[in-house]
Design an enzyme around this catalytic site. Structure first.
Site, short mmCIF file in Angstrom:
data_model
loop_
_atom_site.label_atom_id
_atom_site.label_comp_id
_atom_site.label_asym_id
_atom_site.label_seq_id
_atom_site.Cartn_x
_atom_site.Cartn_y
_atom_site.Cartn_z
N GLU A 241 0.84 -1.20 0.00
CA GLU A 241 0.00 0.00 0.00
C GLU A 241 0.88 1.24 0.00
O GLU A 241 1.79 1.36 0.80
CB GLU A 241 -0.91 -0.03 1.23
CG GLU A 241 -1.89 1.12 1.28
CD GLU A 241 -2.61 1.28 -0.06
OE1 GLU A 241 -3.31 0.36 -0.49
OE2 GLU A 241 -2.45 2.35 -0.69
N LYS B 35 8.29 -1.78 -2.26
CA LYS B 35 7.67 -0.98 -1.19
C LYS B 35 8.73 -0.40 -0.26
O LYS B 35 8.72 0.80 0.05
CB LYS B 35 6.68 -1.85 -0.42
CG LYS B 35 6.04 -1.16 0.76
CD LYS B 35 5.22 0.05 0.36
CE LYS B 35 4.95 0.94 1.56
NZ LYS B 35 4.23 2.15 1.22
N CYS C 262 6.16 4.55 9.12
CA CYS C 262 6.75 3.78 8.02
C CYS C 262 8.21 4.07 7.73
O CYS C 262 9.01 3.14 7.65
CB CYS C 262 5.95 4.02 6.74
SG CYS C 262 4.28 3.36 6.86
P1 NAD Z 1 -1.95 -0.39 12.63
O1 NAD Z 1 -1.16 -0.67 13.84
O2 NAD Z 1 -2.73 0.89 12.53
O3 NAD Z 1 -3.02 -1.57 12.41
C1 NAD Z 1 -2.72 -2.92 12.49
C2 NAD Z 1 -3.88 -3.66 13.17
O4 NAD Z 1 -3.65 -5.06 13.07
C3 NAD Z 1 -4.02 -3.35 14.66
O5 NAD Z 1 -5.31 -2.81 14.90
C4 NAD Z 1 -3.84 -4.71 15.34
O6 NAD Z 1 -4.70 -4.91 16.45
C5 NAD Z 1 -4.22 -5.68 14.21
N1 NAD Z 1 -3.67 -7.02 14.38
C6 NAD Z 1 -2.39 -7.38 14.67
N2 NAD Z 1 -2.29 -8.71 14.69
C7 NAD Z 1 -3.51 -9.23 14.42
C8 NAD Z 1 -4.02 -10.55 14.30
N3 NAD Z 1 -3.23 -11.62 14.44
N4 NAD Z 1 -5.33 -10.70 14.01
C9 NAD Z 1 -6.13 -9.62 13.86
N5 NAD Z 1 -5.70 -8.35 13.96
C10 NAD Z 1 -4.39 -8.15 14.23
O7 NAD Z 1 -0.97 -0.52 11.40
P2 NAD Z 1 -1.06 0.21 9.98
O8 NAD Z 1 -0.51 1.59 10.08
O9 NAD Z 1 -2.42 0.01 9.41
O10 NAD Z 1 0.01 -0.63 9.15
C11 NAD Z 1 -0.24 -1.95 8.75
C12 NAD Z 1 0.80 -2.38 7.76
O11 NAD Z 1 0.73 -1.55 6.59
C13 NAD Z 1 2.25 -2.24 8.24
O12 NAD Z 1 3.00 -3.30 7.71
C14 NAD Z 1 2.69 -0.93 7.66
O13 NAD Z 1 4.08 -0.89 7.45
C15 NAD Z 1 1.98 -0.93 6.32
N6 NAD Z 1 1.73 0.40 5.78
C16 NAD Z 1 1.31 1.42 6.59
C17 NAD Z 1 1.02 2.67 6.04
C18 NAD Z 1 0.57 3.82 6.91
O14 NAD Z 1 0.50 4.92 6.41
N7 NAD Z 1 0.22 3.60 8.17
C19 NAD Z 1 1.14 2.86 4.66
C20 NAD Z 1 1.55 1.80 3.87
C21 NAD Z 1 1.83 0.58 4.45
C1 UDX Z 2 4.74 7.42 3.79
C2 UDX Z 2 4.78 7.30 2.27
O1 UDX Z 2 4.69 8.61 1.70
C3 UDX Z 2 3.64 6.43 1.77
O2 UDX Z 2 3.73 6.26 0.37
C4 UDX Z 2 3.74 5.09 2.46
O3 UDX Z 2 2.68 4.26 2.05
C5 UDX Z 2 3.72 5.25 3.96
O4 UDX Z 2 4.78 6.13 4.37
P1 UDX Z 2 3.31 8.81 5.53
O5 UDX Z 2 4.37 8.42 6.49
O6 UDX Z 2 1.89 8.58 5.90
O7 UDX Z 2 3.53 8.07 4.13
O8 UDX Z 2 3.45 10.38 5.21
P2 UDX Z 2 4.45 11.24 4.30
O9 UDX Z 2 3.65 12.26 3.61
O10 UDX Z 2 5.31 10.39 3.47
O11 UDX Z 2 5.35 11.98 5.38
C6 UDX Z 2 6.26 11.29 6.20
C7 UDX Z 2 7.03 12.27 7.05
O12 UDX Z 2 7.92 13.04 6.25
C8 UDX Z 2 6.16 13.28 7.78
O13 UDX Z 2 6.65 13.49 9.08
C9 UDX Z 2 6.27 14.52 6.94
O14 UDX Z 2 6.04 15.69 7.66
C10 UDX Z 2 7.72 14.41 6.49
N1 UDX Z 2 7.99 15.15 5.24
C11 UDX Z 2 7.39 14.78 4.08
C12 UDX Z 2 8.86 16.24 5.28
O15 UDX Z 2 9.40 16.58 6.32
N2 UDX Z 2 9.11 16.91 4.11
C13 UDX Z 2 8.54 16.56 2.93
O16 UDX Z 2 8.82 17.23 1.92
C14 UDX Z 2 7.65 15.47 2.91
#
Ligand code: NAD
Ligand code: UDX
Length: 465
Positions: free
Chosen positions: A163, A222, A278
């Site tokens: 994602e 990713k 992330c």
């Molecule tokens: P999050 O912590 O918000 O959510 C994860 C959820 O999974 C939690 O609510 C937890 O209770 C649940 N969980 C854990 N183990 C479980 C199990 N065995 N059964 C059922 N539920 C379970 O995490 P997130 O930010 O949504 O990130 C999830 C993944 O996506 C990570 O690998 C992260 O690196 C990736 N990712 C995150 C972002 C972002 O912006 N947050 C973007 C891209 C990818």
């Molecule tokens: C990031 C990636 O952008 C996204 O594609 C991936 O799926 C998850 O990780 P996110 O962490 O949600 O997303 O936000 P992002 O907009 O990337 O910002 C990350 C951090 O960098 C923030 O603290 C932001 O303030 C900082 N940032 C971003 C800067 O300081 N300067 C910039 O120009 C851009």
């Protein structure tokens, strides 16, 4: 050929919730069930009041209210959702390991393995299992082995579908993705599985933006994307320090280099340091993987992005202390913002946490206003660092419901999140409320330095010499 009627997503977090809401909205004929072991989180997703959803994302509430109960469901019955589903997304957290081998570097895959074992145990029919979580390259192989060796003899196809959404713009990013990446086995069944997932996305994403590849390339893409993005932030932040000592202006430098189409103008905003769940985690993981393959130069190269980011946070807090006559002891420092970026309530790895920690070490009293973060969350973030007792943290960090009370009587203001509303505050009124000299430390470069100086403030802006 696969026929997808029911989808399950394990993990109702920042990725699972918004992603599945959009998939459900665009595929009304498919039933989407998002499950989580966290009952409180599921209750919040089922709340009638959209302000009580567990995550804040612009536009999310509208979609959830439109599709929830129609073909989108939030539940804690993980077994049932797995059993009924044709396609299962794994969207659980993959944090940095805090123990054992790889501590502080490797991704902790225990939740992923638990999911794989649960899917294997419960499944009575063939399933497509989609890695939505960000995972180290070759994790699909481990998942496949667990599924095949502990399962009930049914067929599993593993896809990688990382994602790319960013928080704060998740809905926009999901509705108009630059691309959707799907990695699958290079076999006939692998291609059929890729096609089944691609068809869900084709409900709204143009075909030419749906990229198919093999699993390892998809997994590694990713980590690479996040490493490149974070590298840009560390690069401009490195230049910001040079600007400050040389009299240059980092915004001007960013504008000048950003017009080069090979460089591009996005992600060049100097800041107090990147945060979020992330960037740091994924780069550390990349470094660990490189080290595991014996690629020391590769590992060191990427590690520097993190070193630079830590330095940027540290020098910001040091700047506050030195400017305030080398002491912030018992001084009130007002923070505008705690979230790691605007338009989210997520605070994971936010620079504000580390800066507050450093200032509290110097015995400052930190007063915070963030429009979406609660005092409970701020204190939990500080306590998690395990630097001092929770009691001292709660004495030294006080959250406010609005900006002016956080600022009243303060010696200095630190802008740590770029929330739009901070720009529109009544800065003349703020000046009158503050101790003199009234200092502003703009860690986001959102305020008009000249205008503030005309009011009487002493202003430090990241990257402006
Ligand atoms: P999050 O912590 O918000 O959510 C994860 C959820 O999974 C939690 O609510 C937890 O209770 C649940 N969980 C854990 N183990 C479980 C199990 N065995 N059964 C059922 N539920 C379970 O995490 P997130 O930010 O949504 O990130 C999830 C993944 O996506 C990570 O690998 C992260 O690196 C990736 N990712 C995150 C972002 C972002 O912006 N947050 C973007 C891209 C990818
Ligand atoms: C990031 C990636 O952008 C996204 O594609 C991936 O799926 C998850 O990780 P996110 O962490 O949600 O997303 O936000 P992002 O907009 O990337 O910002 C990350 C951090 O960098 C923030 O603290 C932001 O303030 C900082 N940032 C971003 C800067 O300081 N300067 C910039 O120009 C851009």
């Amino acid at each position: 050929m696969y026929k997808i009627q029911k989808i399950c997503c394990i993990g109702a977090g920042y990725v699972g919730g918004p992603t599945m809401s959009v998939i459900a909205q665009k595929n009304p004929h498919i039933q989407v069930t998002v499950v989580d072991v966290n009952q409180q989180r599921i209750n919040a997703w089922n709340s009638q009041n959209m302000d009580e959803l567990p995550i804040y994302e612009p536009g999310l509430g509208e979609i959830v209210s439109q599709v929830r109960g129609r073909n989108l469901f939030f539940d804690t019955d993980v077994d049932r959702a797995i059993e009924e589903a044709d396609m299962i997304f794994i969207s659980v957290n993959t944090p940095t390991k805090t123990y054992g081998k790889g501590k502080g570097m490797a991704a902790d895959l225990k939740y992923i393995e638990l999911c794989a074992r649960q899917i294997a145990r419960v499944s009575k029919s063939s399933k497509i299992v989609v890695e939505k979580s960000t995972l180290p390259v070759r994790t699909a192989q481990a998942i496949k082995r667990i599924l095949d060796q502990t399962g009930n003899g049914v067929e599993f196809q593993i896809l990688s579908n990382p994602e790319f959404l960013a928080e704060g713009t998740a809905i926009k990013d999901l509705l108009e993705p630059d691309r959707v990446l799907i990695g699958g086995a290079e076999t006939e069944r692998g291609n059929e599985a890729i096609e089944a997932l691609a068809s869900l996305y084709r409900a709204w994403v143009p075909s030419d933006r749906i990229l198919a590849t093999n699993v390892w390339s998809s997994e590694l893409s990713k980590l690479t994307a996040n490493a490149f993005l974070a590298q840009r932030v560390s690069s401009i932040n490195a230049i910001s320090e040079l600007c400050e000592v040389s009299g240059a202006n980092v915004n001007e430098v960013a504008r000048a280099i950003g017009t080069d189409t090979r460089i591009g103008n996005r992600f060049l905003k100097a800041s107090v340091g990147f945060g979020g769940s992330c960037f740091q985690k994924d780069i550390l993981n990349l470094v660990y993987i490189a080290q595991s393959y014996g690629l020391d130069e590769v590992a060191q190269y990427w590690e520097q992005v993190i070193i630079m980011n830590d330095h940027q946070k540290k020098r910001f807090s040091e700047k506050i202390v030195t400017t305030l006559f080398n002491t912030v002891s018992d001084k009130k420092i007002a923070f505008l913002g705690w979230a790691f970026k605007k338009d989210t309530n997520d605070t994971r790895e936010s620079a504000a946490i580390y800066i507050a920690n450093e200032l509290i070490e110097e015995q400052a009293s930190v007063h915070v206003y963030d429009p979406k973060v609660t005092q409970m969350q701020m204190l939990a973030d500080l306590d998690y660092l395990n630097v001092r007792s929770c009691d001292i943290n709660s004495e030294r960090l006080i959250a406010h419901q609005e900006a002016y009370s956080a600022i009243e009587g303060a010696h200095a203001i630190a802008v740590l999140t770029e929330w739009d509303e901070f720009v529109c505050l009544d800065w003349k009124r703020i000046y009158q409320q503050m101790q003199k000299p009234a200092f502003v430390f703009d860690g986001r470069g959102i305020l008009d330095q000249k205008e503030l100086e005309n009011i009487g403030f002493e202003v430090y802006t990241i990257g402006i010499g």
